[in-house]
Design a protein around this motif. Structure first.
Motif, PDB file in Angstrom:
ATOM      1  N   PHE A 117      36.067  38.468  39.927  1.00 46.49           N
ATOM      2  CA  PHE A 117      35.384  37.962  38.785  1.00 46.49           C
ATOM      3  C   PHE A 117      36.290  37.007  38.416  1.00 46.49           C
ATOM      4  O   PHE A 117      37.498  36.666  38.866  1.00 46.49           O
ATOM      5  CB  PHE A 117      35.901  39.427  38.209  1.00 46.49           C
ATOM      6  CG  PHE A 117      34.557  40.269  38.041  1.00 46.49           C
ATOM      7  CD1 PHE A 117      35.444  41.566  37.899  1.00 46.49           C
ATOM      8  CD2 PHE A 117      33.212  40.016  38.086  1.00 46.49           C
ATOM      9  CE1 PHE A 117      34.611  43.016  38.512  1.00 46.49           C
ATOM     10  CE2 PHE A 117      32.504  41.376  38.402  1.00 46.49           C
ATOM     11  CZ  PHE A 117      32.714  42.669  38.246  1.00 46.49           C
TER      12      PHE A 117
ATOM     13  N   SER B 199      36.500  34.199  35.042  1.00 47.29           N
ATOM     14  CA  SER B 199      36.411  34.042  33.296  1.00 47.29           C
ATOM     15  C   SER B 199      36.524  32.616  33.114  1.00 47.29           C
ATOM     16  O   SER B 199      37.267  32.022  34.361  1.00 47.29           O
ATOM     17  CB  SER B 199      37.146  34.933  32.467  1.00 47.29           C
ATOM     18  OG  SER B 199      37.201  36.419  33.186  1.00 47.29           O
TER      19      SER B 199
ATOM     20  N   TYR C 293      37.341  29.766  29.966  1.00 52.64           N
ATOM     21  CA  TYR C 293      38.185  29.434  28.950  1.00 52.64           C
ATOM     22  C   TYR C 293      38.316  27.826  28.493  1.00 52.64           C
ATOM     23  O   TYR C 293      38.501  27.492  28.809  1.00 52.64           O
ATOM     24  CB  TYR C 293      40.115  29.574  28.898  1.00 52.64           C
ATOM     25  CG  TYR C 293      40.349  31.931  29.146  1.00 52.64           C
ATOM     26  CD1 TYR C 293      39.859  31.820  29.943  1.00 52.64           C
ATOM     27  CD2 TYR C 293      40.039  32.647  28.350  1.00 52.64           C
ATOM     28  CE1 TYR C 293      39.747  32.860  30.513  1.00 52.64           C
ATOM     29  CE2 TYR C 293      40.188  34.070  28.756  1.00 52.64           C
ATOM     30  CZ  TYR C 293      40.036  33.726  29.788  1.00 52.64           C
ATOM     31  OH  TYR C 293      40.169  35.259  30.311  1.00 52.64           O
TER      32      TYR C 293
ATOM     33  N   LEU D  68      37.972  32.851  25.012  1.00 53.12           N
ATOM     34  CA  LEU D  68      36.398  32.933  26.257  1.00 53.12           C
ATOM     35  C   LEU D  68      35.668  33.143  25.666  1.00 53.12           C
ATOM     36  O   LEU D  68      35.285  33.279  25.022  1.00 53.12           O
ATOM     37  CB  LEU D  68      37.762  35.097  26.396  1.00 53.12           C
ATOM     38  CG  LEU D  68      36.313  35.498  27.197  1.00 53.12           C
ATOM     39  CD1 LEU D  68      37.201  35.098  28.439  1.00 53.12           C
ATOM     40  CD2 LEU D  68      36.610  36.769  27.042  1.00 53.12           C
TER      41      LEU D  68
ATOM     42  N   SER E 108      33.008  35.704  30.333  1.00 48.03           N
ATOM     43  CA  SER E 108      34.118  36.830  31.729  1.00 48.03           C
ATOM     44  C   SER E 108      32.844  36.977  32.693  1.00 48.03           C
ATOM     45  O   SER E 108      31.252  37.345  32.174  1.00 48.03           O
ATOM     46  CB  SER E 108      34.093  37.918  30.222  1.00 48.03           C
ATOM     47  OG  SER E 108      33.173  38.495  29.834  1.00 48.03           O
ATOM     48  N   GLN E 109      33.897  37.965  33.149  1.00 51.20           N
ATOM     49  CA  GLN E 109      33.517  38.913  34.204  1.00 51.20           C
ATOM     50  C   GLN E 109      32.064  37.663  35.005  1.00 51.20           C
ATOM     51  O   GLN E 109      31.103  38.208  35.029  1.00 51.20           O
ATOM     52  CB  GLN E 109      32.560  40.171  33.963  1.00 51.20           C
ATOM     53  CG  GLN E 109      32.543  40.874  34.842  1.00 51.20           C
ATOM     54  CD  GLN E 109      32.632  42.257  34.633  1.00 51.20           C
ATOM     55  OE1 GLN E 109      33.480  42.444  33.768  1.00 51.20           O
ATOM     56  NE2 GLN E 109      31.673  42.882  34.675  1.00 51.20           N
TER      57      GLN E 109
ATOM     58  N   GLN F  83      39.454  31.340  36.031  1.00 52.97           N
ATOM     59  CA  GLN F  83      40.404  32.609  35.857  1.00 52.97           C
ATOM     60  C   GLN F  83      40.214  33.702  36.843  1.00 52.97           C
ATOM     61  O   GLN F  83      38.587  33.643  36.274  1.00 52.97           O
ATOM     62  CB  GLN F  83      40.595  33.247  34.224  1.00 52.97           C
ATOM     63  CG  GLN F  83      42.025  34.364  34.596  1.00 52.97           C
ATOM     64  CD  GLN F  83      41.943  34.872  32.997  1.00 52.97           C
ATOM     65  OE1 GLN F  83      40.798  35.243  32.770  1.00 52.97           O
ATOM     66  NE2 GLN F  83      42.963  35.088  32.674  1.00 52.97           N
TER      67      GLN F  83
ATOM     68  N   TRP G 268      40.349  36.802  38.807  1.00 56.89           N
ATOM     69  CA  TRP G 268      41.018  37.968  38.896  1.00 56.89           C
ATOM     70  C   TRP G 268      41.595  39.145  39.858  1.00 56.89           C
ATOM     71  O   TRP G 268      40.292  39.366  40.314  1.00 56.89           O
ATOM     72  CB  TRP G 268      40.156  39.689  38.159  1.00 56.89           C
ATOM     73  CG  TRP G 268      40.510  38.919  36.146  1.00 56.89           C
ATOM     74  CD1 TRP G 268      39.503  37.705  35.996  1.00 56.89           C
ATOM     75  CD2 TRP G 268      40.824  39.445  35.061  1.00 56.89           C
ATOM     76  NE1 TRP G 268      39.072  37.694  34.672  1.00 56.89           N
ATOM     77  CE2 TRP G 268      40.191  38.786  34.090  1.00 56.89           C
ATOM     78  CE3 TRP G 268      41.625  40.086  34.929  1.00 56.89           C
ATOM     79  CZ2 TRP G 268      40.999  39.216  32.986  1.00 56.89           C
ATOM     80  CZ3 TRP G 268      42.569  40.341  33.508  1.00 56.89           C
ATOM     81  CH2 TRP G 268      41.880  39.683  32.856  1.00 56.89           C
TER      82      TRP G 268
ATOM     83  N   THR H 131      43.595  44.626  37.298  1.00 56.73           N
ATOM     84  CA  THR H 131      43.525  44.774  36.513  1.00 56.73           C
ATOM     85  C   THR H 131      44.747  43.593  35.278  1.00 56.73           C
ATOM     86  O   THR H 131      44.311  43.835  34.288  1.00 56.73           O
ATOM     87  CB  THR H 131      43.023  45.786  35.771  1.00 56.73           C
ATOM     88  OG1 THR H 131      43.783  46.068  35.978  1.00 56.73           O
ATOM     89  CG2 THR H 131      41.410  46.163  36.076  1.00 56.73           C
ATOM     90  N   THR H 132      45.319  43.177  35.882  1.00 57.78           N
ATOM     91  CA  THR H 132      46.386  43.071  35.745  1.00 57.78           C
ATOM     92  C   THR H 132      47.446  41.193  36.504  1.00 57.78           C
ATOM     93  O   THR H 132      48.301  40.931  35.736  1.00 57.78           O
ATOM     94  CB  THR H 132      48.353  43.926  35.458  1.00 57.78           C
ATOM     95  OG1 THR H 132      48.168  44.316  36.889  1.00 57.78           O
ATOM     96  CG2 THR H 132      47.670  45.039  34.930  1.00 57.78           C
ATOM     97  N   ALA H 133      46.642  41.322  37.572  1.00 56.30           N
ATOM     98  CA  ALA H 133      46.949  39.858  37.833  1.00 56.30           C
ATOM     99  C   ALA H 133      46.160  38.822  37.894  1.00 56.30           C
ATOM    100  O   ALA H 133      44.904  39.920  38.469  1.00 56.30           O
ATOM    101  CB  ALA H 133      47.474  40.203  39.120  1.00 56.30           C
ATOM    102  N   VAL H 134      45.603  37.710  36.990  1.00 56.84           N
ATOM    103  CA  VAL H 134      45.414  36.119  37.546  1.00 56.84           C
ATOM    104  C   VAL H 134      46.003  35.358  37.740  1.00 56.84           C
ATOM    105  O   VAL H 134      47.021  35.032  37.536  1.00 56.84           O
ATOM    106  CB  VAL H 134      44.889  36.798  35.731  1.00 56.84           C
ATOM    107  CG1 VAL H 134      43.693  37.944  35.601  1.00 56.84           C
ATOM    108  CG2 VAL H 134      45.226  35.786  34.824  1.00 56.84           C
TER     109      VAL H 134
ATOM    110  N   PHE I 230      44.706  30.904  36.837  1.00 54.72           N
ATOM    111  CA  PHE I 230      44.065  30.422  36.301  1.00 54.72           C
ATOM    112  C   PHE I 230      43.929  28.842  36.871  1.00 54.72           C
ATOM    113  O   PHE I 230      45.221  28.642  38.115  1.00 54.72           O
ATOM    114  CB  PHE I 230      44.919  29.694  35.111  1.00 54.72           C
ATOM    115  CG  PHE I 230      45.034  30.841  34.233  1.00 54.72           C
ATOM    116  CD1 PHE I 230      46.021  31.507  33.376  1.00 54.72           C
ATOM    117  CD2 PHE I 230      43.397  30.202  33.289  1.00 54.72           C
ATOM    118  CE1 PHE I 230      45.592  32.805  32.548  1.00 54.72           C
ATOM    119  CE2 PHE I 230      43.380  31.378  32.010  1.00 54.72           C
ATOM    120  CZ  PHE I 230      44.886  32.396  31.767  1.00 54.72           C
TER     121      PHE I 230
END
Lengths: 119, 107
Positions: free
Chosen positions: B31, B33, B35, B45, B48-49, B88, B90, B93-96, B98
């Protein structure tokens, strides 16, 4: 109003520590994953760390792994970033951000706090 | 580590369509995103997704993601759209990660 407010930034000497805080309001803090993102002067956005709603999942960028620790206190609606062994490369504007509800995106950001590492 | 590549700059005339690309290995399997970042302001944002537009974001902003490339498209570009844009990706859910950012100039 949904809001994130960072605090704890400042000027610190190389090798020292600093703890950033992010106070959340206006939403159910314990429902969302949270993140720290930074931007060094003249550079782009850099993800620093992320934590799941229940702290069961935590990740760090390679650049801070072993030096920084993310944590949260859902009872206090607060997110934290403990930064140890700081170096000049950690000088940046630090933002906390909230995950979007049910989607992959960071939909709310704080105003940021400045961290300057210098002797 | 996973790398995302964006063009450093894109220029567009007012009223025209701007396209900003973001490239990464099998990026379409993740996914993405997008910005918007203006000087002195916090990131916003805008997508997203891959292609979902958050509430309050104009319909002029759209996104796509397939293969190795994700694209942010801004139609009928306005002067207020001049900003840096970051993709960005993914990992979880906790690591991305840029991308390096693209400076959009409206001239």
């Amino acid at each position: 109003e949904v809001q994130l407010v960072e605090s704890g930034g400042g000027l610190v000497q190389p090798g020292r520590s600093l703890r950033l805080s992010c106070a959340a309001s206006g939403f159910s803090f314990d429902d969302y994953a949270m993140y720290w993102v930074r931007q060094a002067p003249g550079k782009g956005l850099e993800w620093v760390s992320g934590i799941s709603w229940n702290s069961a999942s935590i990740d760090y960028a390679d650049s801070v792994k072993g030096r920084f620790t993310i944590s949260r206190d859902n009872a206090k609606n607060s997110l934290y970033l403990q930064m140890n062994s700081l170096g000049p490369e950690d000088t940046a504007f630090y933002y906390c951000a909230k995950r979007s509800r049910g989607m992959y995106g960071m939909d709310v950001w704080g105003q940021g706090t400045t961290v300057t590492v210098s002797s | 580590s996973y790398d995302l590549t964006q063009p450093p700059s894109v220029s567009v005339s007012p009223g025209q369509t701007a396209s900003i690309t973001c490239s990464g290995h099998k990026l379409g399997d993740r996914f993405v995103s997008w910005y918007q970042k203006k000087p002195g302001q916090s990131p916003v944002l805008v997508i997203s997704q891959d292609a979902k537009r958050p509430s309050g974001i104009p319909e002029r902003f759209s996104g796509s993601n397939s293969g190795n490339t994700a694209t942010l498209t801004i139609s009928e570009t306005q002067s207020m759209d001049e900003a840096d844009y970051y993709c960005q990706a993914w990992d979880s859910t906790t690591a991305v990660v840029f991308g390096g950012g693209t400076k959009l100039t409206v001239l």
